[in-house]
Design an enzyme around this catalytic site. Structure first.
Site: not given
Length: 256
Positions: A142-143, A155, A159, A188
């Protein structure tokens, strides 16, 4: 530490590059046989060739994750090719942060329905593996954006839906010894990725984002992969339904 993954069968979606590729590589390093998919066939086959260098079996093919029948067909073929599925990792994402109708739809089709459909297709294999070995695992990427809302975001919303999905699957399948967990990365960095492109195209914004993180840097795909593979391993046999943040403390919330 021996993660007890040698000889296990693992399937990773969205695994030709970035986090998914790093997860597949680490699984292969730990002795697992690995099947992967992504949209680009050439990139998939290049990744498969590298995975085979670790000594185990590796297989993959191009799949449009938004095509439910094609995705389920890939998972079925992966299970048959590997001789089972002990680990399923849903990593594929539409990776759009806009909020048009088409962005919502893409994130629903790829991120959420991709996770749901891949689990449905893998479930018979996971059940067999859990019955035989006492453990099988589903990991969703996920995030941290699921918990950070500076504005309306397709988004972040999608997520967040993945975290809810994993918790429900964890509770439904606990008695069958199938675990479901989430890894939520922060920023990331890798070349060609979202933040690699941001560094090249908008260096001032990139530097501002670096300063937001108390560590002063972004994660590597390998650091996220380490968390995902640990959760996928029998070493995490009593861990299910969790959302593990791998964000370098960029978020301020208490995660419990």
């Amino acid at each position: 530490m021996d993660l007890r993954l040698k000889g296990k069968k693992a399937v990773v979606t969205g695994a030709s590059r970035g986090i998914g590729r790093a997860i597949a590589e680490l699984l292969a390093e730990e002795g697992a046989d690995v099947a992967i998919c992504a949209r680009n066939e050439a990139q998939v086959q290049a990744a498969v060739a590298e995975l085979k260098r670790h000594g185990g079996a590796a297989w993959g093919r191009s799949v449009d994750i938004a095509d439910g029948a094609a995705l389920k067909g890939f998972v079925q073929q992966a299970g048959e090719t590997l001789g089972g599925i002990d680990v399923l990792v849903s990593n594929a994402s539409a990776l759009t942060v806009a909020s048009r109708d088409e962005d919502w739809q893409a994130l629903l089709d790829i991120d959420v329905m991709g996770a749901k459909r891949s689990f449905e297709a893998a479930k018979p294999f996971l059940e067999s593996a859990a019955q035989a070995n006492g453990d099988a695992a589903f990991v969703i990427i996920s995030s941290v954006s699921a918990a950070e809302a500076s504005g309306a975001s397709a988004y972040g919303a999608m997520k967040a839906a993945l975290i809810h999905l994993a918790k429900g699957l964890a509770r439904e399948n606990a008695a069958k010894k199938i675990r479901a967990n989430v890894v939520s990365p922060g920023t990331v960095f890798f070349e060609g990725g979202v933040w690699g492109n941001a560094k090249a195209q908008n260096p001032q914004f990139f530097e501002a984002m670096l300063k937001r993180n108390p560590t002063g840097r972004m994660a590597t795909p390998e650091e996220v992969a380490a968390a995902a593979v640990f959760l996928a391993s029998p070493r995490s046999g009593f861990t299910t339904g969790v959302n593990l943040l791998v964000d370098g403390a960029i978020s301020a919330r208490v995660n419990f």
